[in-house]
Structures are given as structure tokens and as C-alpha cells.
Design a protein around this motif. Sequence first.
Motif, PDB file in Angstrom:
ATOM      1  N   ILE A 684       0.867  -1.183   0.000  1.00  0.00           N
ATOM      2  CA  ILE A 684       0.000   0.000   0.000  1.00  0.00           C
ATOM      3  C   ILE A 684       0.899   1.227   0.000  1.00  0.00           C
ATOM      4  CG2 ILE A 684      -1.832   1.227   1.224  1.00  0.00           C
ATOM      5  CD1 ILE A 684      -2.518  -1.408   2.606  1.00  0.00           C
ATOM      6  N   PRO A 685       0.631   2.232  -0.867  1.00  0.00           N
ATOM      7  CA  PRO A 685       1.434   3.462  -0.848  1.00  0.00           C
ATOM      8  C   PRO A 685       1.366   4.156   0.513  1.00  0.00           C
ATOM      9  CG  PRO A 685       0.111   3.342  -2.844  1.00  0.00           C
ATOM     10  CD  PRO A 685      -0.366   2.224  -1.958  1.00  0.00           C
ATOM     11  N   ALA A 686       2.464   4.829   0.885  1.00  0.00           N
ATOM     12  CA  ALA A 686       2.553   5.448   2.221  1.00  0.00           C
ATOM     13  C   ALA A 686       1.486   6.512   2.424  1.00  0.00           C
ATOM     14  CB  ALA A 686       3.944   6.060   2.414  1.00  0.00           C
ATOM     15  N   HIS A 687       1.139   7.277   1.381  1.00  0.00           N
ATOM     16  CA  HIS A 687       0.171   8.356   1.540  1.00  0.00           C
ATOM     17  C   HIS A 687      -1.262   7.845   1.668  1.00  0.00           C
ATOM     18  CE1 HIS A 687      -0.005   7.558  -2.826  1.00  0.00           C
ATOM     19  NE2 HIS A 687      -1.252   8.049  -2.777  1.00  0.00           N
ATOM     20  N   VAL A 688      -1.463   6.528   1.444  1.00  0.00           N
ATOM     21  CA  VAL A 688      -2.812   5.960   1.500  1.00  0.00           C
ATOM     22  C   VAL A 688      -3.111   5.368   2.869  1.00  0.00           C
ATOM     23  CG1 VAL A 688      -4.287   4.125   0.538  1.00  0.00           C
ATOM     24  CG2 VAL A 688      -2.875   5.543  -0.975  1.00  0.00           C
ATOM     25  N   ILE A 689      -2.066   4.923   3.585  1.00  0.00           N
ATOM     26  CA  ILE A 689      -2.271   4.177   4.831  1.00  0.00           C
ATOM     27  C   ILE A 689      -3.105   4.970   5.820  1.00  0.00           C
ATOM     28  CG2 ILE A 689      -1.065   3.287   6.867  1.00  0.00           C
ATOM     29  CD1 ILE A 689       1.099   2.254   5.055  1.00  0.00           C
ATOM     30  N   ASN A 690      -2.848   6.297   5.934  1.00  0.00           N
ATOM     31  CA  ASN A 690      -3.585   7.102   6.912  1.00  0.00           C
ATOM     32  C   ASN A 690      -5.067   7.240   6.562  1.00  0.00           C
ATOM     33  OD1 ASN A 690      -1.287   7.570   8.449  1.00  0.00           O
ATOM     34  ND2 ASN A 690      -0.731   9.390   7.274  1.00  0.00           N
ATOM     35  N   ARG A 691      -5.466   6.907   5.320  1.00  0.00           N
ATOM     36  CA  ARG A 691      -6.864   7.054   4.911  1.00  0.00           C
ATOM     37  C   ARG A 691      -7.625   5.737   4.926  1.00  0.00           C
ATOM     38  NH1 ARG A 691      -7.972  10.839  -0.096  1.00  0.00           N
ATOM     39  NH2 ARG A 691     -10.018  10.638   0.936  1.00  0.00           N
ATOM     40  N   LEU A 692      -6.946   4.657   5.278  1.00  0.00           N
ATOM     41  CA  LEU A 692      -7.620   3.359   5.343  1.00  0.00           C
ATOM     42  C   LEU A 692      -8.723   3.400   6.388  1.00  0.00           C
ATOM     43  CD1 LEU A 692      -4.592   0.883   5.099  1.00  0.00           C
ATOM     44  CD2 LEU A 692      -6.192   1.535   3.300  1.00  0.00           C
ATOM     45  N   GLY A 693      -9.879   2.895   6.049  1.00  0.00           N
ATOM     46  CA  GLY A 693     -11.029   2.917   6.954  1.00  0.00           C
ATOM     47  C   GLY A 693     -12.020   3.996   6.618  1.00  0.00           C
ATOM     48  N   GLU A 694     -11.656   4.912   5.692  1.00  0.00           N
ATOM     49  CA  GLU A 694     -12.617   5.923   5.280  1.00  0.00           C
ATOM     50  C   GLU A 694     -13.650   5.289   4.350  1.00  0.00           C
ATOM     51  OE1 GLU A 694     -10.972   9.356   3.553  1.00  0.00           O
ATOM     52  OE2 GLU A 694      -9.509   9.717   5.155  1.00  0.00           O
ATOM     53  N   PRO A 695     -14.907   5.677   4.495  1.00  0.00           N
ATOM     54  CA  PRO A 695     -15.930   5.115   3.598  1.00  0.00           C
ATOM     55  C   PRO A 695     -15.698   5.567   2.159  1.00  0.00           C
ATOM     56  CG  PRO A 695     -16.839   6.891   4.940  1.00  0.00           C
ATOM     57  CD  PRO A 695     -15.482   6.592   5.487  1.00  0.00           C
ATOM     58  N   GLU A 723      -3.666  -1.655  13.033  1.00  0.00           N
ATOM     59  CA  GLU A 723      -2.576  -0.852  12.484  1.00  0.00           C
ATOM     60  C   GLU A 723      -2.021  -1.532  11.245  1.00  0.00           C
ATOM     61  OE1 GLU A 723       0.414  -0.081  15.377  1.00  0.00           O
ATOM     62  OE2 GLU A 723      -0.948   0.943  16.768  1.00  0.00           O
ATOM     63  N   PHE A 724      -1.703  -0.721  10.230  1.00  0.00           N
ATOM     64  CA  PHE A 724      -1.165  -1.235   8.975  1.00  0.00           C
ATOM     65  C   PHE A 724       0.258  -0.721   8.780  1.00  0.00           C
ATOM     66  CE2 PHE A 724      -5.700  -1.531   8.312  1.00  0.00           C
ATOM     67  CZ  PHE A 724      -5.862  -2.711   7.593  1.00  0.00           C
ATOM     68  N   THR A 725       1.153  -1.611   8.380  1.00  0.00           N
ATOM     69  CA  THR A 725       2.497  -1.244   7.927  1.00  0.00           C
ATOM     70  C   THR A 725       2.701  -1.898   6.574  1.00  0.00           C
ATOM     71  OG1 THR A 725       3.469  -3.129   9.103  1.00  0.00           O
ATOM     72  CG2 THR A 725       3.451  -1.006  10.250  1.00  0.00           C
ATOM     73  N   SER A 726       3.263  -1.140   5.640  1.00  0.00           N
ATOM     74  CA  SER A 726       3.365  -1.674   4.288  1.00  0.00           C
ATOM     75  C   SER A 726       4.560  -1.083   3.572  1.00  0.00           C
ATOM     76  CB  SER A 726       2.077  -1.356   3.513  1.00  0.00           C
ATOM     77  OG  SER A 726       2.149  -1.882   2.206  1.00  0.00           O
ATOM     78  N   LYS A 727       5.021  -1.825   2.595  1.00  0.00           N
ATOM     79  CA  LYS A 727       6.082  -1.375   1.701  1.00  0.00           C
ATOM     80  C   LYS A 727       5.691  -1.801   0.300  1.00  0.00           C
ATOM     81  CE  LYS A 727      11.084  -1.397   1.024  1.00  0.00           C
ATOM     82  NZ  LYS A 727      12.389  -1.941   1.491  1.00  0.00           N
ATOM     83  N   GLU A 728       5.667  -0.833  -0.603  1.00  0.00           N
ATOM     84  CA  GLU A 728       5.217  -1.134  -1.956  1.00  0.00           C
ATOM     85  C   GLU A 728       6.075  -2.214  -2.592  1.00  0.00           C
ATOM     86  OE1 GLU A 728       3.605   2.029  -4.544  1.00  0.00           O
ATOM     87  OE2 GLU A 728       4.500   3.416  -3.083  1.00  0.00           O
ATOM     88  N   ASN A 729       5.354  -3.171  -3.273  1.00  0.00           N
ATOM     89  CA  ASN A 729       5.981  -4.306  -3.968  1.00  0.00           C
ATOM     90  C   ASN A 729       6.693  -5.253  -3.022  1.00  0.00           C
ATOM     91  OD1 ASN A 729       5.157  -3.211  -6.500  1.00  0.00           O
ATOM     92  ND2 ASN A 729       6.958  -1.840  -6.458  1.00  0.00           N
ATOM     93  N   ALA A 730       6.411  -5.125  -1.715  1.00  0.00           N
ATOM     94  CA  ALA A 730       7.029  -6.041  -0.748  1.00  0.00           C
ATOM     95  C   ALA A 730       5.988  -6.710   0.138  1.00  0.00           C
ATOM     96  CB  ALA A 730       8.037  -5.296   0.124  1.00  0.00           C
ATOM     97  N   GLY A 731       4.851  -6.061   0.378  1.00  0.00           N
ATOM     98  CA  GLY A 731       3.814  -6.684   1.187  1.00  0.00           C
ATOM     99  C   GLY A 731       3.286  -5.760   2.257  1.00  0.00           C
ATOM    100  N   THR A 732       2.228  -6.239   2.929  1.00  0.00           N
ATOM    101  CA  THR A 732       1.545  -5.462   3.953  1.00  0.00           C
ATOM    102  C   THR A 732       1.334  -6.323   5.181  1.00  0.00           C
ATOM    103  OG1 THR A 732       0.410  -4.181   2.250  1.00  0.00           O
ATOM    104  CG2 THR A 732      -0.515  -4.088   4.477  1.00  0.00           C
ATOM    105  N   THR A 733       1.403  -5.677   6.353  1.00  0.00           N
ATOM    106  CA  THR A 733       1.117  -6.371   7.616  1.00  0.00           C
ATOM    107  C   THR A 733       0.004  -5.622   8.321  1.00  0.00           C
ATOM    108  OG1 THR A 733       3.400  -7.127   7.839  1.00  0.00           O
ATOM    109  CG2 THR A 733       2.041  -7.134   9.828  1.00  0.00           C
TER     110      THR A 733
END
Length: 741
Positions: A684-695, A723-733
Amino acid sequence: MNSLQQNRKAYIISFICTIVPILLLLLFQDQFENMYNPDNHLSLHLTLEMYSIFITFIIFIFGWKAFVHNPPTILVFIPFIFLAVGYFDFMHTLTYVGMPPLFIDGSIRVTSWFWVAARATESLCLAIILFYDEKTIRQVNRYTILFCTVLFFILISFIIYTSSSKVPLLVVEGTGPTPFKNFLEYCFCGLHFISLLLVLRKLKKTKNDFHIYIYLVFAFILLIIGGIQITLFKSVHDLVNIISHIYKAIGYTFIFMSFFYSNLHLTFVHKEKAEKNLVSTKGMLDSFFTHTPDSIALCDKNRKIVKVNAGFERLTHIYSKDAIGKPFITIFPHMQEELSLLIDGVLDDKRYIDYSLEADYPEPVRMLKTIYPIYNDDHIRFAVISRDITQEKLAKEKLEKMQNEINETLKEHQGVIIKFKKIDDYFVITLCSGKLLRNMNLAANEVVGTKLKENTFGEDGKIFYEHLKQAWKGNSLTFEYKRSGGIYAVTLKPIIQDSNVTEVIGSCIDITKLKKTEELLRKSEKLALVGELAAGIAHEIRNPLTTLKGFTQMFGSHVSEKEKPFVDLMLSELNRIELITNDFMILAKPQMIKYQQHDVKKIVEHVLTIIEPQATLNNIEIKRHFPIQPVTIICDENQLKQVFINLIKNALESMTKAGQLEVSMEQTQDNCVSIKIKDTGCGIPAHVINRLGEPFYTLKEKGTGLGLMVSFRIIEAHHGSIEFTSKENAGTTAEIILPAI
């Protein structure tokens, strides 16, 4: 040219003094010789020599007296030179032929060598001194010079006496001076001529010391004439010999006059100037004493007042006639004890500068007193200068209080108050204070003095620097500034004096929480809208859904065994539609949640069992890392299943090709359970993580964003967090934290 015109009379007089004696000798030589009686030669010689000796000793005595007042130049040696010259002339006179024998019989050989010693010392030393007359020398003791001078003429006398029979004969009676003697005399005349040229050069340049150098011009002209004439006699009794002594005596007189004017006369002039300056200084001191606003009291050794000024009367409200004669300490009764101690110290040669004294009765009084001893006065022993600083002190205390209040206000400011001044091409921080500064673990003295340039803080600093430049042009600005993960509202206002910006004052407030609150409000508005929409959709679906479900159940009771699986499948899908409808109702209004103790490990295992076939089809490997013992929590089982299904399905969908899904569970030290769902998907791109959960915010092509929104709501209802941590093209936790029992 101006000097020649101004001193024309002096040059004419010098010329006359040079030519007239020669002309008189040439024109009236026979008459002078007829009048001259050789029998009077000895007395005339003695008179002229004693006069010359007297002049040389007078030069020495005056020079000795003026030695300490003269600047340390080579001219200070002149008196000692003439002391030696006078001594040699004195010895020349004592050893002259015809004089009564004292230490040694008179001898023309000895007396002529003493004459040569005197002329050599005088001509050579004067030429050297006039050549180096402005040369500064190291300060020397006059007794040392005197000792060296005495040692010099004693040594020369010893050489002449002991070698009188060996040295060349200088004068032959009846024949005159020997060629060697004449050669020496011409050398002395040459040295005098060099001295004359040096004096004329100085006379041309001088503006103030005209008389000094004109006397020397007369002296050297006469000495040159006398030196030439001393070579012309045949016998020591000749008139020309006497005339040469006359020229020498007059020449020495002019040297004395020059020396007198340059030393004693200038000393008197300086003394007169000093006296005038003293009178002027006394006048200024009297004026200062009379008109100074400070109180001044002069006291005698008995501590009684001798004299006061007008400032004393204004301060004490006591007239001078009433104050004179009183002990000083009685003027200030509430300070007597401390004043008495100070005066004791002054009488012991101590001094006190701006000593602060205070008294609170009958009203607060603050004074500065300067008390110092006075020397060289038989009547006045010490002075007291007093100044009332009560109002000044009160104003200073009030100013300090206001300053402290301002500083405290600045310190308590929620943000930062800051001031800048521009120097060259950078801005310097001159003030910085506020709570925000302390929250950033910075002290004001660490920040004040910092120079801000365009590249001080990288790209963000460049933006801030550009705004500062605009403010320095006279524009008031308000803008948002992002730095180190924080958002700050900055206001800059220029301080303008005489149409010029002198400083820029600004305030900075941390609005990071405010921005987050605004973001939450926007999310809440979206949730409210989604809830209303969900309630409407659920209401419209439930009625036809109930009809379909009822008729399907009725239809299922009349079908054959072969068709029954199809009816069961239809009922299962209808139940699923009903479950989704219930999810919509969660958004619309709070639901009755059945909280019970459940083993969260079994819940996750059940979800993985359902998901595993889909993972196998997509060639995705599932790894489990669970503890052996049960992990019990209080929860609603169905809701947690829905959360795990949403998160695991998102993880599978992020892996378009073969991948790995890792699900782990562990208990934390703060009595919580952590469930991590880790994939090897696109990230997931870094600028998107803070918006996860928005309708309605999703990265899926056909997604609605409602799944994660519902999941966040469920976990929040269980007092947990996602909580989400992610790195593009590497995966998400995705990490879910829930309170454990």
C-alpha cells in the motif's frame, strides 16, 4: 619661499654680522694694531676665556635643571658637551704661557692641545646632535651621563699630561700655528659649516622656533670666522689671536641664548600655559560643582561640612549656611550608622563608588553615594557625592516586574513567539519563547542567534525563508508549515519604523491535533451519511428478502431429494444476503452484541479453514504461528470472523500471483493479544495508509471501502485497534490488538 620671505631680516642680520667684522679688520687693521698693547695680552686672554668658560658652565647648569622637563631626544646631551668644553677651556687657560703654575708649569704644547680638545669636542658633537636632533633615545639617567662626561675629560687630560712630550707641536712662537694645527682648525671650521647648513635647513622648515635657529646661525658664523682667524697669528700675543677669542666668546653667547630659549624660555611658556590651563580647569570644576544636579558636600578631617552645592540643597532641603559646620552624618539621620563606617574607610584612604544606601523611614529612600578622599588640601579631607535614585529604582523595579510578566506570558504561550532581524542575506532569531519550544526539548538560548538561510532546513526551510522575505518587504502573512511530521500555523507581521522594516515578529502554533480532529470530523460525516444510506438499503432489501426466504423454505419441503441440495444452496445464499443486510444495519445504528468468552485462536483457525480453498486455487501458501495454549478474550464471535475474513481476503487479493500469507498470534506484556496478518502482495502506498477505513476510499477497482470501515468499527467496539504497515511491492502487515483475559 615663504620661509625665506618671512625670515629675510634674520638672514640680512646674519650676513652683516659675518661681513662687517671682516671688513673692519681689513680696513682698520693698522689702527687696531696701534691701539693694541701686547703687554695686555695675558689679561685679555684670561678675561675672554673665563667669559667663555662661564657661558659653557651656565649652559650646563640650565640644561641640568631642565633635563627632567625635556623630551628624551639626543638634544639632552648638549649641556654635558659644554661641560666638557668648559673644562678643556679652563685647563687651556690654566696652562697658558704666562699663567702662574698650579698643577703643572705653563706650556704652549699642553695649552694648545687642551684648546684642540675643546674645539674638537664642541664642533664634532654639535654637528652630530644637529644631524640627529629629532632622534628619540631611551630614557637615561642624567647622573649616568654626568659620570661618563667626567670620565671622558679626565681621560683626555691624563693623555695630554702624560704624552705632552710625545704629541706633535701645534704652535711655534714667532712662526704661528703648524700646518697640522691649521689642518685641525680647518676641520673644525668645516664641521661648523656643516652645522650651519643643518641649522639653515631647519630654519627654512620651522614656523615656531625661529629665534632658536637664528641664534645658532649667528653662533656658527662667528665660530667659523674665529676658527679661520686663529690660523693667521704669528705670535700668541698678536691681536688676531685675541679677536678670534672674541668671536668664540660671542659665538658661545649666541649658543647660550638659543639654548636658553629652547629650554628655559619654553619651560616658562609651558608653565604659563599650565597655569592658564589650571585656572581654566578650576573654572570648569567650579562650574561643575555649582551646576551639577547631584549633591556634593566637601568635608574636613573632623567629618564636618565645609562646602556644599545647589544640588545638596535640593536633595536635603537644607540651606548651605545651615549645613556648613555640621557633621555630615547628621544630614541623613536614618543612614548614620552605615555612613559613619563609610567615612571611616575614606579617612583610611579607601574610596566608594556608587555605593547604594537605603532607608524605609519615614518613607522609602534609595541613594547612590560616591565618597573619596581629597589629597593636597589642608582644609578639605573628603568629598561626598549623593544622588537620589528612589524614583529611578521604583521605575526599574516596575520595569523588571513588567518584563518578568511579559516573559512569563511568552513562556506560557501555547505556541512560540519569535522575532527575526535581517542581516545581509540571512535572518537572525532575536527572540524565541513559548511552551511549544519546551515541548520540542529546546531552550531559548539555544535558538536565539540562529542564522536562517535559504537552505537551513532543506525544502521546508526554503518555503519558510521565502515567506520571511515577503514579510521583510512589509507584508503580513499567515500560512501552514509542515516539519518533522507536525503541522504548524505561522503568522508573520513586520515591525515598521520610519517606513523601514526593522524586525519581523511571528507566532507559531502546533495545529497537528486540530488537523487530525478535522479529519475525524470529515470521516464522521461520511459515516453518518453511509449509515443513513445503509439503513435505507437494508429496509428496502429485508421485505423482499423475507418473502423469498419464506417461499424458498416452503418450496424446499416439496422437492425431491435430488433437487434438495439446490434449495439448500439458495437458502444459504439468502442467509448470506441477510447477514450483509445486518452489516449495513451496524453502520446505521448500534447493534446488540453478544460478548462472550471465546478462544480467538479457534476463531482464526475457523476463518482460515474457510479461506484456505481460495488460497490454494491462487497458489498462495498459508503459514500459521499460534501459541499452544488457548488465547481467551471477550468478544462477539461472528463480528470477529467478519473482520478476519475482510482482512485475509484483502491480503489474498493483493497477491495476483503465487505468494505467502503468514498469520501469527502472540500475547503481549500489557495483557493483550496481537494477531498479525502478513502478505507478500503489492503493498500500500505510504500516503494511502492514513486514509484506510474511510468510507468509499479503496484501491480496488470495484470496491466500496465499506469492508475496512466496518472492520475498524468492530475492533473499536471491542476496545482494540488495527494498524497497517506496508512497503510497496514487498507486502503489507495488518496487526489487530485486542485485550485478553
